[in-house]
Design a protein around this motif. Structure first.
Motif, PDB file in Angstrom:
ATOM      1  N   LEU A   1       8.489   9.499   4.261  1.00  0.00           N
ATOM      2  CA  LEU A   1       8.865   8.737   3.055  1.00  0.00           C
ATOM      3  C   LEU A   1       8.466   9.506   1.793  1.00  0.00           C
ATOM      4  O   LEU A   1       9.206   9.537   0.807  1.00  0.00           O
ATOM      5  N   LEU A   2       7.264  10.122   1.846  1.00  0.00           N
ATOM      6  CA  LEU A   2       6.817  10.914   0.686  1.00  0.00           C
ATOM      7  C   LEU A   2       7.756  12.095   0.453  1.00  0.00           C
ATOM      8  O   LEU A   2       8.068  12.437  -0.689  1.00  0.00           O
ATOM      9  N   ARG A   3       8.217  12.700   1.560  1.00  0.00           N
ATOM     10  CA  ARG A   3       9.130  13.843   1.422  1.00  0.00           C
ATOM     11  C   ARG A   3      10.457  13.404   0.781  1.00  0.00           C
ATOM     12  O   ARG A   3      10.985  14.068  -0.110  1.00  0.00           O
ATOM     13  N   ILE A   4      10.967  12.254   1.220  1.00  0.00           N
ATOM     14  CA  ILE A   4      12.228  11.740   0.666  1.00  0.00           C
ATOM     15  C   ILE A   4      12.062  11.456  -0.827  1.00  0.00           C
ATOM     16  O   ILE A   4      12.908  11.832  -1.656  1.00  0.00           O
ATOM     17  N   CYS A   5      10.947  10.787  -1.180  1.00  0.00           N
ATOM     18  CA  CYS A   5      10.737  10.417  -2.590  1.00  0.00           C
ATOM     19  C   CYS A   5      10.496  11.653  -3.459  1.00  0.00           C
ATOM     20  O   CYS A   5      10.945  11.698  -4.606  1.00  0.00           O
ATOM     21  N   ARG A   6       9.800  12.656  -2.918  1.00  0.00           N
ATOM     22  CA  ARG A   6       9.566  13.893  -3.667  1.00  0.00           C
ATOM     23  C   ARG A   6      10.907  14.554  -3.992  1.00  0.00           C
ATOM     24  O   ARG A   6      11.142  15.030  -5.094  1.00  0.00           O
ATOM     25  N   ARG A   7      11.790  14.548  -3.022  1.00  0.00           N
ATOM     26  CA  ARG A   7      13.104  15.169  -3.199  1.00  0.00           C
ATOM     27  C   ARG A   7      13.938  14.386  -4.229  1.00  0.00           C
ATOM     28  O   ARG A   7      14.562  14.970  -5.110  1.00  0.00           O
ATOM     29  N   LEU A   8      13.902  13.036  -4.122  1.00  0.00           N
ATOM     30  CA  LEU A   8      14.722  12.218  -5.045  1.00  0.00           C
ATOM     31  C   LEU A   8      14.155  12.228  -6.457  1.00  0.00           C
ATOM     32  O   LEU A   8      14.898  12.047  -7.420  1.00  0.00           O
ATOM     33  N   SER A   9      12.826  12.429  -6.591  1.00  0.00           N
ATOM     34  CA  SER A   9      12.265  12.496  -7.946  1.00  0.00           C
ATOM     35  C   SER A   9      12.701  13.800  -8.621  1.00  0.00           C
ATOM     36  O   SER A   9      12.883  13.865  -9.832  1.00  0.00           O
ATOM     37  N   GLN A  10      12.884  14.850  -7.815  1.00  0.00           N
ATOM     38  CA  GLN A  10      13.297  16.144  -8.351  1.00  0.00           C
ATOM     39  C   GLN A  10      14.811  16.188  -8.581  1.00  0.00           C
ATOM     40  O   GLN A  10      15.286  16.827  -9.503  1.00  0.00           O
ATOM     41  N   TYR A  11      15.557  15.506  -7.679  1.00  0.00           N
ATOM     42  CA  TYR A  11      17.029  15.502  -7.773  1.00  0.00           C
ATOM     43  C   TYR A  11      17.510  14.048  -7.756  1.00  0.00           C
ATOM     44  O   TYR A  11      17.990  13.538  -6.739  1.00  0.00           O
ATOM     45  N   PRO A  12      17.370  13.350  -8.913  1.00  0.00           N
ATOM     46  CA  PRO A  12      17.654  11.899  -8.940  1.00  0.00           C
ATOM     47  C   PRO A  12      19.124  11.553  -8.675  1.00  0.00           C
ATOM     48  O   PRO A  12      19.439  10.404  -8.356  1.00  0.00           O
ATOM     49  N   ASP A  13      20.033  12.538  -8.797  1.00  0.00           N
ATOM     50  CA  ASP A  13      21.459  12.212  -8.589  1.00  0.00           C
ATOM     51  C   ASP A  13      21.805  12.086  -7.108  1.00  0.00           C
ATOM     52  O   ASP A  13      22.904  11.657  -6.763  1.00  0.00           O
ATOM     53  N   GLU A  14      20.891  12.494  -6.236  1.00  0.00           N
ATOM     54  CA  GLU A  14      21.242  12.513  -4.810  1.00  0.00           C
ATOM     55  C   GLU A  14      21.259  11.110  -4.217  1.00  0.00           C
ATOM     56  O   GLU A  14      20.626  10.191  -4.715  1.00  0.00           O
ATOM     57  N   SER A  15      21.967  10.989  -3.100  1.00  0.00           N
ATOM     58  CA  SER A  15      22.143   9.692  -2.464  1.00  0.00           C
ATOM     59  C   SER A  15      20.969   9.397  -1.537  1.00  0.00           C
ATOM     60  O   SER A  15      20.584  10.237  -0.718  1.00  0.00           O
TER      61      SER A  15
ATOM     62  N   GLU B   1       0.837  -1.207   0.000  1.00  0.00           N
ATOM     63  CA  GLU B   1       0.000   0.000   0.000  1.00  0.00           C
ATOM     64  C   GLU B   1       0.873   1.258   0.000  1.00  0.00           C
ATOM     65  O   GLU B   1       0.558   2.236  -0.677  1.00  0.00           O
ATOM     66  N   GLU B   2       1.967   1.197   0.749  1.00  0.00           N
ATOM     67  CA  GLU B   2       2.850   2.359   0.798  1.00  0.00           C
ATOM     68  C   GLU B   2       3.497   2.599  -0.573  1.00  0.00           C
ATOM     69  O   GLU B   2       3.634   3.731  -1.016  1.00  0.00           O
ATOM     70  N   ILE B   3       3.854   1.493  -1.256  1.00  0.00           N
ATOM     71  CA  ILE B   3       4.411   1.613  -2.618  1.00  0.00           C
ATOM     72  C   ILE B   3       3.362   2.255  -3.533  1.00  0.00           C
ATOM     73  O   ILE B   3       3.671   3.156  -4.321  1.00  0.00           O
ATOM     74  N   GLN B   4       2.103   1.790  -3.407  1.00  0.00           N
ATOM     75  CA  GLN B   4       1.018   2.341  -4.240  1.00  0.00           C
ATOM     76  C   GLN B   4       0.855   3.842  -3.994  1.00  0.00           C
ATOM     77  O   GLN B   4       0.765   4.631  -4.937  1.00  0.00           O
ATOM     78  N   VAL B   5       0.846   4.248  -2.718  1.00  0.00           N
ATOM     79  CA  VAL B   5       0.668   5.666  -2.374  1.00  0.00           C
ATOM     80  C   VAL B   5       1.800   6.492  -2.963  1.00  0.00           C
ATOM     81  O   VAL B   5       1.582   7.541  -3.601  1.00  0.00           O
ATOM     82  N   ILE B   6       3.043   6.027  -2.761  1.00  0.00           N
ATOM     83  CA  ILE B   6       4.204   6.806  -3.222  1.00  0.00           C
ATOM     84  C   ILE B   6       4.197   6.919  -4.743  1.00  0.00           C
ATOM     85  O   ILE B   6       4.390   8.005  -5.301  1.00  0.00           O
ATOM     86  N   LYS B   7       3.919   5.795  -5.427  1.00  0.00           N
ATOM     87  CA  LYS B   7       3.992   5.825  -6.894  1.00  0.00           C
ATOM     88  C   LYS B   7       2.872   6.668  -7.507  1.00  0.00           C
ATOM     89  O   LYS B   7       3.064   7.302  -8.538  1.00  0.00           O
ATOM     90  N   GLU B   8       1.705   6.657  -6.873  1.00  0.00           N
ATOM     91  CA  GLU B   8       0.606   7.455  -7.426  1.00  0.00           C
ATOM     92  C   GLU B   8       0.799   8.945  -7.152  1.00  0.00           C
ATOM     93  O   GLU B   8       0.414   9.788  -7.940  1.00  0.00           O
ATOM     94  N   MET B   9       1.401   9.256  -5.998  1.00  0.00           N
ATOM     95  CA  MET B   9       1.588  10.677  -5.669  1.00  0.00           C
ATOM     96  C   MET B   9       2.829  11.253  -6.340  1.00  0.00           C
ATOM     97  O   MET B   9       2.882  12.428  -6.675  1.00  0.00           O
ATOM     98  N   ILE B  10       3.853  10.393  -6.495  1.00  0.00           N
ATOM     99  CA  ILE B  10       5.105  10.876  -7.107  1.00  0.00           C
ATOM    100  C   ILE B  10       5.469   9.883  -8.216  1.00  0.00           C
ATOM    101  O   ILE B  10       6.270   8.964  -8.023  1.00  0.00           O
ATOM    102  N   PRO B  11       4.846  10.030  -9.395  1.00  0.00           N
ATOM    103  CA  PRO B  11       4.995   9.008 -10.450  1.00  0.00           C
ATOM    104  C   PRO B  11       6.433   8.839 -10.947  1.00  0.00           C
ATOM    105  O   PRO B  11       6.818   7.746 -11.359  1.00  0.00           O
ATOM    106  N   ASN B  12       7.235   9.928 -10.940  1.00  0.00           N
ATOM    107  CA  ASN B  12       8.556   9.814 -11.585  1.00  0.00           C
ATOM    108  C   ASN B  12       9.679   9.445 -10.623  1.00  0.00           C
ATOM    109  O   ASN B  12      10.847   9.636 -10.919  1.00  0.00           O
ATOM    110  N   VAL B  13       9.344   8.905  -9.453  1.00  0.00           N
ATOM    111  CA  VAL B  13      10.407   8.479  -8.535  1.00  0.00           C
ATOM    112  C   VAL B  13      10.908   7.108  -9.011  1.00  0.00           C
ATOM    113  O   VAL B  13      10.119   6.246  -9.396  1.00  0.00           O
ATOM    114  N   PRO B  14      12.249   6.888  -9.036  1.00  0.00           N
ATOM    115  CA  PRO B  14      12.780   5.598  -9.540  1.00  0.00           C
ATOM    116  C   PRO B  14      12.284   4.425  -8.687  1.00  0.00           C
ATOM    117  O   PRO B  14      12.235   4.516  -7.461  1.00  0.00           O
TER     118      PRO B  14
END
Length: 1029
Positions: free
Chosen positions: A652-666, A605-618
């Motif tokens: 988790l949503l905050r982390i994924c939002r940040r990584l979707s915007q800046y994919p090079d980050e660790s 469910e958490e994967i579903q929430v993250i992917k639907e809210m932030i589609p371009n996260v790896p």
């Protein structure tokens, strides 16, 4: 018979009958036969007779104060016995005390008696905030003149009403003795100079003197019809203040215990289409499960850690309503909602409850009939009240259009959300709800989604620890001309308008304050401080018809109807089992709500929430992040579990939002930042590192090298600011004088923090900077705002900061109290950046009100104004301030833990901000900065200082020394050396280290460390390591 099929065998451990219990049962049967009450309560003209006791009714002077619609056609035997006893005491002229377990039964019996005898009522719910003025007389100002207004006790005494005092155990000690003489001798001296005198004595004086003379002497007659009915809990069995012996001796007591289940079955009646045993079994189970027997023999009661029964909720009527509405509903499920033992009890308690349910054959089958989703929501047209057909059932609704799919882009419906929402629909039909779940698990968004589906307008009310009953119900304020007046709270206006109130943080508020809401939740009635009465809609309509009055006339008498759609949803964090302060879910609280446990989402469910809210996260990022999170949540290691609280769904949503915007980050860096790993204890830090490695989240050496080689300079070009790789347009403010300007020498480490801040700022986050003292938090923020050209409002918190001082600052102008906006309100209005410094110094129960501002974009100020984020919510309402879209918060706090003496701001509110750990600069950065502060100080001295302080900081991290020496101290030493170059280094460093000169162990550690780096503090002829080679 079928109804007895599920009863336990005789001698079962839950129901081992004691001799006293059997005797009581026999006495009860005798009593019932003797009184033969069921048919003998009747009216003869204006006389009420119960059994062998009769009472002659009088015509009430103020019929609107007589309770209505409390009597039912089907009264239980024990209730009629209580009514007969009250009538006996009334005829004797004695005051009574109804004592018993929590729930509305005692109040209901008192009101039934008053309705039966047509007596007017003066009701007051006592709380820890009740004072003498709430009982006797309150001073008000009208047209510049102060005068006294009689309160409930004085009004009841002079007008011959019944004074109902509820919750005596909540009142602070030595408040209620003010009533002692009124109870005993019917006498009381009032603040305005009048004296209340008993009717017998007054009538004797009247034979010798005229009424005019007595009025001139300010003597007032206490009516012979005045009585007091007190309602309270037995203390110490329940928490509260014990009764004062002089007060106790003035009352006649009656134990009003829960109705025996046989009478309940008769009163509740059989449900159509369902055998009587279906309701009988859960009632028997609940009575055995959570009650000690009436003989107070606590065998068989589930005990809490202190050996007290945890009490059981006022469940039968609620269970009946739920089963009536949903005949197929699982009984186990109803018990869970009434008595949320999963969050209330420890492992042993849970096992005991489940064993009991198993023995009563009440456990759910493998496929229980639970609602899984809501199929449709349709408004019912032509109905007087606002109603909707939801799936199969009618439930109250708000005034807005209904919407099964609210279309909110911030809410993703998972299967567990759908099930929870459909269960909430069921509870919504019956009673108010309480959602219990961990921090950041989505309680607020679920409540909002629920409101949207039923077309409710929401009224968020943030609760805090030192909230008073007045904050909750009605606040006193001063009009421009200096007169005093009362302002209804948002909760009261929501009750009148039929809104859905979200009581956020129910676990924080004091139970003594919450007591004022019990009658509102149980009976939908409320008496305000200014005498205004809110009635349940059906009672209001009955009153209107009986007295033949219009709405306007009733409103002139200060009587208003509570909207039939009004509902309360409380949100709270799970109680801490075994804690004396955090076990907020007590027996009294259990009677108020139906409980729903909001569990953390499953991995899928958490994967579903993250992917639907932030589609371009790896995908790989999500997989690894959730692998780590669920590993931490499911472990039995308490250290790892404490880390899991920092990785809530919100974080988790905050982390994924940040990584979707800046994919090079660790990802490693993002998780470490969210958990604030720099300031974790060594054990927790190594546990986090190990779990990160196990989840495949590693530090890539190439990433580290790239970071070190990256250009961290900053420049402003063509109206754009660039810090490292992040760019943002420079702001054009109207108030340029509020843009900070500070001396700042750039260094790589601080620029890295500022780049990180800018990235989060661009994502719309509010920022939290945490670090030791003197590492440059304020300088970084001021420099950051200077580069962005953003005006700043500054607020410094401290131990005595209150919710009111955070929002408003009272002052007196021309004799009138006026409120000036605090920096917080100014920043919200004008779109400035609010810098909150020393956030850890204020109590966390005060700073928690920032959560509503950050998360829901709504906040209510203490002068009644409201901050709202969405301009569409203004709807022409007065006193609404729209939050400026440019408003942001930057909060500064010291790290949690010793030697810092603040509160754990990060632990309480960390996950609603984007957190940044600010550390001392690395040796090279620090050296470069010191060169700028002391260009004439010799390089070897600067290097000695940098290396010596670096080692001292390492010692502080290892716990060898307590004080974390910071860059601020080194800068001060260098400034001194720059100004006075002739002064010796050993002398100057004493400015910092003399604090430790009286702690011999610390002093020895310091001297040996400084000598190692060639700084001759406390040097002796024997200090060989300082000698030149």
């Amino acid at each position: 018979s079928a109804s007895g099929a599920h009863l336990p065998q005789r001698g079962h451990w839950l129901f081992r009958p004691t001799v006293s219990a059997l005797l009581q049962a026999r006495v009860f049967l005798k009593h019932t036969v003797y009184i033969n009450i069921s048919s003998s309560s009747f009216f003869l003209g204006d006389t009420v007779t119960i059994g062998d006791v009769s009472f002659k009714r009088k015509t009430p002077k103020s019929p609107e104060l007589v309770p209505l619609n409390y009597m039912s056609d089907n009264l239980a035997q024990s209730v009629v016995q209580h009514l007969r006893w009250i009538m006996q005491k009334d005829l004797l002229g004695q005051d009574i005390f109804l004592i018993g377990p929590p729930g509305p039964l005692r109040r209901s019996i008192a009101m039934q008696y008053l309705e039966l005898t047509k007596r007017e009522v003066e009701y007051i719910a006592l709380s820890r905030d009740t004072t003498e003025t709430d009982l006797k007389q309150r001073r008000e100002i009208r047209a510049g003149t102060a005068f006294y207004i009689d309160q409930c006790a004085v009004r009841a005494a002079t007008e011959g009403r019944i004074l109902v005092l509820e919750g005596l155990e909540k009142a602070e000690r030595n408040v209620l003795p003010v009533l002692n003489n009124l109870l005993e001798n019917r006498e009381m001296q009032l603040e305005d100079g009048r004296f209340l005198m008993s009717s017998e004595r007054y009538d004797k004086l009247l034979q010798e003197h005229t009424k005019t003379e007595l009025d001139a002497w300010k003597i007032v007659r206490v009516s012979e019809d005045f009585r007091v009915i007190a309602l309270g809990l037995p203390v110490p069995r329940y928490s509260g203040n014990p009764l004062d012996p002089p007060l106790r001796s003035r009352f006649q007591a009656r134990d009003v215990y829960h109705l025996p289940f046989k009478q309940l079955l008769l009163v509740q009646g059989a449900r159509p289409g369902v055998s009587g045993g279906c309701l009988r079994t859960p009632l028997v189970c609940m009575e055995g499960l959570c009650f000690p027997s009436h003989a107070h023999d606590s065998q068989g009661a589930i005990e809490d850690q202190e050996g007290q029964g945890l009490g059981y909720p006022d469940s039968p009527s609620v269970a009946k309503a739920a089963l009536d509405s949903f005949p197929m509903m699982s009984v186990h499920h109803i018990i869970k909602r009434l008595y949320p033992y999963n969050v209330l009890l420890g492992n042993e308690g849970r096992t005991a409850v489940e064993d009991a349910l198993r023995r009563f054959e009440l456990e759910d089958s493998e496929n229980p009939l639970l609602p899984s989703r809501i199929i449709k929501v349709e408004r019912i047209h032509g109905s007087k009240t606002l109603q909707a057909d939801v799936t199969v059932q009618i439930v109250p609704t708000g005034a807005r259009p209904l919407n099964l799919y609210s279309g909110s882009d911030t809410f993703i419906k998972t299967s567990s959300h759908k099930q929870l929402l459909s269960e909430m629909m069921q509870s919504h039909m019956v009673k108010d709800m309480c959602l219990i779940g961990g921090k950041g698990c989505g309680k607020t968004v679920i409540a909002k989604e629920f409101a949207d589906m039923l077309g409710y307008n929401i009224e968020p009310v943030m609760l805090y620890q030192d909230m008073t009953a007045r904050d909750l119900v009605q606040q006193r304020y001063t009009l421009p001309n200096g007169d005093t007046a009362w302002r209804p709270s948002p909760l009261v206006t929501a009750a009148l308008d039929g809104k859905l109130v979200i009581l956020d943080g129910i676990h924080r508020v004091n139970s003594g304050t919450l007591a004022v809401l019990q009658r509102l939740i149980h009976d939908r009635e409320l008496t305000l401080f200014d005498g205004t009465r809110l009635l349940r809609e059906d009672r209001y309509q009955s009153l209107k018809e009986e007295l033949q009055l219009s709405d306007k006339e009733l409103q002139q008498r200060s009587i208003f109807p509570i909207h039939s759609s009004f509902r309360i949803v409380a949100l709270g964090e799970p109680p801490v089992i075994g804690s004396s302060t955090k076990q907020w879910l007590g027996p009294e609280f259990l009677t108020l709500f139906l409980f729903h446990n909001v569990k953390s989402l499953t991995r899928n469910e958490e994967i579903q929430v993250i992917k639907e809210m932030i589609p371009n996260v790896p995908n790989i990022v999500v997989e690894r992040l959730l692998s780590l999170t669920h590993k931490l949540r499911e472990t039995n290691d308490p250290t790892a579990q404490s880390l899991a609280s920092s990785l809530s769904t919100r974080q988790l949503l905050r982390i994924c939002r940040r990584l979707s915007q800046y994919p090079d980050e660790s990802l490693y860096h993002a998780v470490s930042k969210a958990c604030l790993s720099r300031f974790l204890p060594n054990l927790a830090r190594s546990a986090l590192h190990k779990n990160l490695m196990d989840s495949g989240i590693e530090i890539n050496p190439d990433d580290v090298r790239k970071l070190e080689e990256k250009d961290y300079s900053c420049e402003i070009h063509n109206g754009f600011l660039r810090i490292g790789s992040a760019t943002m347009p420079v702001y054009n403010p109207s108030e340029k004088m509020k843009v900070p300007d500070v001396l700042f020498y750039e260094n790589t480490q601080h620029m890295m923090v500022m780049e990180d801040m800018l990235k989060d700022f661009l994502l719309g986050e509010h920022l939290l900077l945490i670090g030791n003292q003197g590492v440059g938090k304020n300088k970084i923020v001021d420099r950051f705002l200077h580069l962005l050209n953003r005006p700043r409002e500054y607020l410094q918190l401290h131990r005595d900061t209150t919710v009111q001082s955070l929002t408003l600052q009272p002052s007196v102008k021309d004799g009138h109290i006026t409120y000036e906006d605090s920096p917080l309100v100014k920043a919200v209005k004008l779109g400035h950046i609010l810098v909150i410094d020393e956030a850890d110094k204020a109590p966390t129960n005060v700073t928690c009100i920032l959560k509503t501002l950050v998360e829901s974009g709504e906040m209510i100020l203490s002068d009644g104004r409201r901050l709202v984020a969405n301009p569409a919510n203004v709807d022409g309402r007065e006193n609404v301030i729209v939050i400026h879209p440019d408003f942001r918060m930057v909060v500064l706090a010291n790290r949690p833990g010793f030697p810092f003496l603040g509160n754990d701001f990060f632990g309480t509110l960390g996950d609603i901000f984007s957190c940044h750990a600010v550390d001392n600069p690395k040796p090279q950065s620090e050296l470069a900065m010191l060169r700028q502060y002391g260009p004439d100080v010799p390089e070897p001295i600067l290097q000695k200082l940098v290396t010596a302080f670096g080692e001292l900081r390492n010692l502080a991290d290892q716990g060898v020394i307590n004080y974390p020496y910071s860059t601020r101290e080194v800068v001060n030493i260098v400034k001194h050396l720059q100004k006075f170059p002739a002064e010796g280094l050993a002398n100057v460093v004493r400015n910092v280290f003399d604090f430790d000169s009286y702690n011999n162990e610390m002093r020895d550690t310091l001297i040996s460390t400084l000598h190692k780096h060639g700084i001759p503090l406390g040097a002796k002829p024997t200090s060989i390591q300082l000698a030149k080679e």
